[in-house]
Scaffold this motif. Sequence first.
Motif, PDB file in Angstrom:
ATOM      1  N   TYR A 126     -10.326 -11.172   2.158  1.00 32.27           N
ATOM      2  CA  TYR A 126     -10.799 -10.415   1.306  1.00 32.27           C
ATOM      3  C   TYR A 126     -12.485 -11.024   1.107  1.00 32.27           C
ATOM      4  O   TYR A 126     -13.360 -10.301   0.577  1.00 32.27           O
ATOM      5  N   ARG A 127     -12.387 -12.452   1.165  1.00 30.10           N
ATOM      6  CA  ARG A 127     -13.767 -12.785   1.215  1.00 30.10           C
ATOM      7  C   ARG A 127     -14.812 -12.341   2.127  1.00 30.10           C
ATOM      8  O   ARG A 127     -15.879 -12.199   1.815  1.00 30.10           O
ATOM      9  N   LYS A 128     -14.305 -12.163   3.387  1.00 30.69           N
ATOM     10  CA  LYS A 128     -15.158 -11.619   4.434  1.00 30.69           C
ATOM     11  C   LYS A 128     -15.661 -10.283   4.082  1.00 30.69           C
ATOM     12  O   LYS A 128     -16.536  -9.820   4.731  1.00 30.69           O
ATOM     13  N   LEU A 129     -14.597  -9.419   3.540  1.00 30.21           N
ATOM     14  CA  LEU A 129     -14.921  -7.999   2.871  1.00 30.21           C
ATOM     15  C   LEU A 129     -15.677  -7.959   1.952  1.00 30.21           C
ATOM     16  O   LEU A 129     -16.122  -6.940   1.410  1.00 30.21           O
ATOM     17  N   GLY A 130     -16.157  -8.956   1.176  1.00 26.13           N
ATOM     18  CA  GLY A 130     -16.894  -9.031  -0.123  1.00 26.13           C
ATOM     19  C   GLY A 130     -15.993  -8.293  -1.222  1.00 26.13           C
ATOM     20  O   GLY A 130     -17.014  -7.985  -2.336  1.00 26.13           O
ATOM     21  N   PHE A 131     -14.710  -8.536  -1.327  1.00 32.22           N
ATOM     22  CA  PHE A 131     -14.055  -8.109  -2.588  1.00 32.22           C
ATOM     23  C   PHE A 131     -14.010  -9.181  -3.652  1.00 32.22           C
ATOM     24  O   PHE A 131     -13.576 -10.172  -3.322  1.00 32.22           O
ATOM     25  N   PRO A 132     -14.434  -8.827  -4.640  1.00 32.24           N
ATOM     26  CA  PRO A 132     -14.509 -10.017  -5.644  1.00 32.24           C
ATOM     27  C   PRO A 132     -13.149 -10.469  -5.991  1.00 32.24           C
ATOM     28  O   PRO A 132     -12.083  -9.855  -6.330  1.00 32.24           O
ATOM     29  N   GLU A 133     -13.008 -11.847  -6.028  1.00 34.71           N
ATOM     30  CA  GLU A 133     -11.677 -12.569  -6.470  1.00 34.71           C
ATOM     31  C   GLU A 133     -10.918 -12.170  -7.484  1.00 34.71           C
ATOM     32  O   GLU A 133      -9.922 -11.865  -7.698  1.00 34.71           O
ATOM     33  N   THR A 134     -11.850 -11.858  -8.688  1.00 35.29           N
ATOM     34  CA  THR A 134     -11.143 -11.354  -9.925  1.00 35.29           C
ATOM     35  C   THR A 134     -10.950 -10.063 -10.056  1.00 35.29           C
ATOM     36  O   THR A 134     -10.463  -9.511 -11.010  1.00 35.29           O
ATOM     37  N   HIS A 135     -11.035  -8.999  -9.030  1.00 32.97           N
ATOM     38  CA  HIS A 135     -10.980  -7.734  -9.027  1.00 32.97           C
ATOM     39  C   HIS A 135      -9.359  -7.239  -8.639  1.00 32.97           C
ATOM     40  O   HIS A 135      -9.044  -6.041  -8.530  1.00 32.97           O
ATOM     41  N   PHE A 136      -8.660  -8.143  -8.153  1.00 34.80           N
ATOM     42  CA  PHE A 136      -7.453  -7.698  -7.638  1.00 34.80           C
ATOM     43  C   PHE A 136      -6.350  -8.887  -8.137  1.00 34.80           C
ATOM     44  O   PHE A 136      -6.517 -10.082  -8.103  1.00 34.80           O
ATOM     45  N   ARG A 137      -4.914  -8.406  -8.104  1.00 37.69           N
ATOM     46  CA  ARG A 137      -3.948  -9.155  -8.227  1.00 37.69           C
ATOM     47  C   ARG A 137      -2.690  -8.751  -7.500  1.00 37.69           C
ATOM     48  O   ARG A 137      -2.563  -7.698  -7.306  1.00 37.69           O
ATOM     49  N   ILE A 138      -2.075  -9.808  -6.935  1.00 39.53           N
ATOM     50  CA  ILE A 138      -0.889  -9.409  -5.853  1.00 39.53           C
ATOM     51  C   ILE A 138       0.182  -9.343  -6.980  1.00 39.53           C
ATOM     52  O   ILE A 138       0.582 -10.309  -7.912  1.00 39.53           O
ATOM     53  N   VAL A 139       1.043  -8.237  -6.562  1.00 37.09           N
ATOM     54  CA  VAL A 139       2.096  -7.924  -7.394  1.00 37.09           C
ATOM     55  C   VAL A 139       3.429  -7.804  -6.874  1.00 37.09           C
ATOM     56  O   VAL A 139       3.452  -7.111  -5.711  1.00 37.09           O
ATOM     57  N   PRO A 140       4.228  -8.755  -7.070  1.00 42.83           N
ATOM     58  CA  PRO A 140       5.823  -8.527  -6.172  1.00 42.83           C
ATOM     59  C   PRO A 140       6.484  -7.143  -6.156  1.00 42.83           C
ATOM     60  O   PRO A 140       6.590  -6.597  -7.115  1.00 42.83           O
ATOM     61  N   LEU A 141       7.097  -7.049  -4.988  1.00 41.63           N
ATOM     62  CA  LEU A 141       7.936  -6.044  -4.945  1.00 41.63           C
ATOM     63  C   LEU A 141       9.328  -6.515  -5.332  1.00 41.63           C
ATOM     64  O   LEU A 141       9.802  -7.705  -5.044  1.00 41.63           O
ATOM     65  N   MET A 142      10.020  -5.969  -6.399  1.00 39.63           N
ATOM     66  CA  MET A 142      11.264  -6.247  -6.882  1.00 39.63           C
ATOM     67  C   MET A 142      12.383  -5.299  -6.934  1.00 39.63           C
ATOM     68  O   MET A 142      12.265  -4.300  -7.018  1.00 39.63           O
ATOM     69  N   CYS A 143      13.443  -6.106  -7.132  1.00 37.46           N
ATOM     70  CA  CYS A 143      14.790  -5.426  -7.276  1.00 37.46           C
ATOM     71  C   CYS A 143      15.608  -6.027  -8.075  1.00 37.46           C
ATOM     72  O   CYS A 143      16.145  -7.177  -7.991  1.00 37.46           O
ATOM     73  N   GLY A 144      15.767  -5.559  -9.434  1.00 34.40           N
ATOM     74  CA  GLY A 144      16.448  -6.364 -10.471  1.00 34.40           C
ATOM     75  C   GLY A 144      15.614  -7.768 -10.554  1.00 34.40           C
ATOM     76  O   GLY A 144      14.292  -7.866 -10.875  1.00 34.40           O
ATOM     77  N   ASP A 145      16.341  -8.986 -10.324  1.00 31.59           N
ATOM     78  CA  ASP A 145      15.691 -10.244 -10.639  1.00 31.59           C
ATOM     79  C   ASP A 145      15.055 -10.571  -9.328  1.00 31.59           C
ATOM     80  O   ASP A 145      14.837 -12.028  -9.082  1.00 31.59           O
ATOM     81  N   ARG A 146      15.546 -10.037  -8.207  1.00 26.83           N
ATOM     82  CA  ARG A 146      15.298 -10.717  -6.931  1.00 26.83           C
ATOM     83  C   ARG A 146      13.846  -9.977  -6.190  1.00 26.83           C
ATOM     84  O   ARG A 146      13.824  -8.815  -6.349  1.00 26.83           O
ATOM     85  N   ARG A 147      13.323 -10.968  -5.594  1.00 30.04           N
ATOM     86  CA  ARG A 147      11.996 -10.429  -5.154  1.00 30.04           C
ATOM     87  C   ARG A 147      12.190  -9.767  -3.660  1.00 30.04           C
ATOM     88  O   ARG A 147      13.005 -10.206  -2.929  1.00 30.04           O
ATOM     89  N   VAL A 148      11.585  -8.478  -3.356  1.00 27.05           N
ATOM     90  CA  VAL A 148      11.690  -8.186  -1.894  1.00 27.05           C
ATOM     91  C   VAL A 148      10.556  -8.534  -1.305  1.00 27.05           C
ATOM     92  O   VAL A 148       9.341  -8.225  -1.623  1.00 27.05           O
ATOM     93  N   LEU A 149      10.773  -9.287  -0.030  1.00 31.48           N
ATOM     94  CA  LEU A 149       9.721  -9.787   0.889  1.00 31.48           C
ATOM     95  C   LEU A 149       9.807  -8.973   2.014  1.00 31.48           C
ATOM     96  O   LEU A 149      10.928  -9.114   2.943  1.00 31.48           O
ATOM     97  N   ARG A 150       8.818  -8.038   2.098  1.00 33.55           N
ATOM     98  CA  ARG A 150       8.551  -7.500   3.321  1.00 33.55           C
ATOM     99  C   ARG A 150       7.926  -8.326   4.312  1.00 33.55           C
ATOM    100  O   ARG A 150       6.793  -8.953   4.033  1.00 33.55           O
ATOM    101  N   TYR A 151       8.303  -8.239   5.690  1.00 32.48           N
ATOM    102  CA  TYR A 151       7.656  -9.113   6.719  1.00 32.48           C
ATOM    103  C   TYR A 151       7.640  -8.504   8.118  1.00 32.48           C
ATOM    104  O   TYR A 151       8.491  -7.622   8.467  1.00 32.48           O
ATOM    105  N   GLY A 152       6.548  -9.239   8.916  1.00 29.28           N
ATOM    106  CA  GLY A 152       6.407  -8.806  10.230  1.00 29.28           C
ATOM    107  C   GLY A 152       6.393  -9.982  11.091  1.00 29.28           C
ATOM    108  O   GLY A 152       5.421 -10.910  10.917  1.00 29.28           O
ATOM    109  N   LEU A 153       7.359  -9.897  12.009  1.00 27.50           N
ATOM    110  CA  LEU A 153       7.275 -11.253  12.814  1.00 27.50           C
ATOM    111  C   LEU A 153       6.306 -11.007  14.097  1.00 27.50           C
ATOM    112  O   LEU A 153       6.549  -9.907  14.656  1.00 27.50           O
ATOM    113  N   TYR A 154       5.691 -12.028  14.637  1.00 26.81           N
ATOM    114  CA  TYR A 154       4.940 -12.089  15.951  1.00 26.81           C
ATOM    115  C   TYR A 154       5.558 -12.937  16.746  1.00 26.81           C
ATOM    116  O   TYR A 154       5.726 -14.013  16.377  1.00 26.81           O
TER     117      TYR A 154
END
Length: 443
Positions: free
Chosen positions: A298-326
């Motif tokens: 985001y820094r390289k793309l010039g996106f202001p740090e205060t303009h976004f917030r990461i929001v978790p994917l959730m199912c009930g009380d459990r977080r859903v973690l989508r991932y891609g392995l390399y």
Amino acid sequence: MTITEKIEQYFDKLIAEGKLSPGDRLPGYVELCRLFSIPYSSAQRAYKNLEHSGKIKIRNGIGSFLNGGEILDVEFRLTETSFDFPVMERLLNAIARENELNLNIRIKAIEQGDFQTCFQEHKVVIFEKVPHWSQAGMMLDYSEFEDYSEFLSQFDSMGDALSTMQLPFYMFTYQGVVNTEILKRIGFEQDVSRFDSLGWWEVLVKKCRECGVSPAMKLLLPKLTWSMPYLVPLALLRLQEGFAPDALFSPPCFDTETGERVFRILDDCDSYEDSAQNFFSQESALAFSVGSWGCVQYRKLGFPETHFRIVPLMCGDRRVLRYGLYCLETFINSSITRNEKQRIWMLLKKLLSKRVLKEVCSMSGAIALRKDMGIEDYQWVNREDFYHFIPQKDDLLLHSETLRESLASSLSALYEAYLCCHADGKLIRMRMDEKLSGSLENG
């Protein structure tokens, strides 16, 4: 133990003690006879065997030398948007120099959907790639190295079964994200602190359209036919219905009320075909899925740090973690020697060490699979909401490549027919479920 094995063991001891380095001249036949109390013919035969295995190089009339003194060109293929190539090239070549590997490493970009390279022109090509993507060529089997099992035990494969020709390199994890500036501008007052049943979606869309703003965007790349824009909303809604992560695509899946709602959600999203036109181009209110790489990019793309917030994917009380392995795969041609294989193995082990992976993750926003790396080892985790990207014990894991490539391509082609050719949605969803059912029947 044969004479050849005794001599090789002797050289390995000198190498370990720092008394022998690649390119150094080795004892002549006469000295070898004295050291091992063997006849001249046995010394000649042992050196011939060691040359054949790639351990040494015999130069007639000059002498015999420990192999590895000659420069080996290595082509390393990485994803251009994930890594700073000049920095990575310097890092890899520094590893080669520090360990006297005599490698000349050049990094080239992988183009999405195009893994063709002329292996005949290169003795060694190392690829960073998704484990299940198929590719032709002779590959280095890492299990031939004695310390392979011990080395691999340092990593967590996240439940993915890797072959002995694949080493776990890194992973990106994915969560939701909102543009706080846009939400403020359109007067959207509902608290979007989690993505689960998406109960606020219709209100968000109405507010965005009134203000001429895109609610979200869906990526459609012709070369990336397995990019599934429906994956995250479908997964979240199916999880709320009680489906396990490994059963999210169990039919009936698309030809259901949930599948129909997912299509309506995607109808509200704007399409884009340029991977650079992502959430950080500041054109949409949210993204269902943004990678941990965004914490660096985001820094390289010039996106202001205060303009976004990461929001978790959730199912009930459990977080859903989508991932891609390399993983890392090494392609070789038939002319490679045992010594050259050993040098490549040493390079890869050093690259996957904790010290080096901390640098790699720092520049890319990646997450290492080393068991000894904790949150404190990731320099990019410098905000509270960035912690949502780090895997935790109770997370529900959702693999980005949850469907095999051929099936994902078929489903994406059907969705594209709906989107671009205005095919009947009900019929398309039925056909998608038929594909899923056929896949189960065929194993």
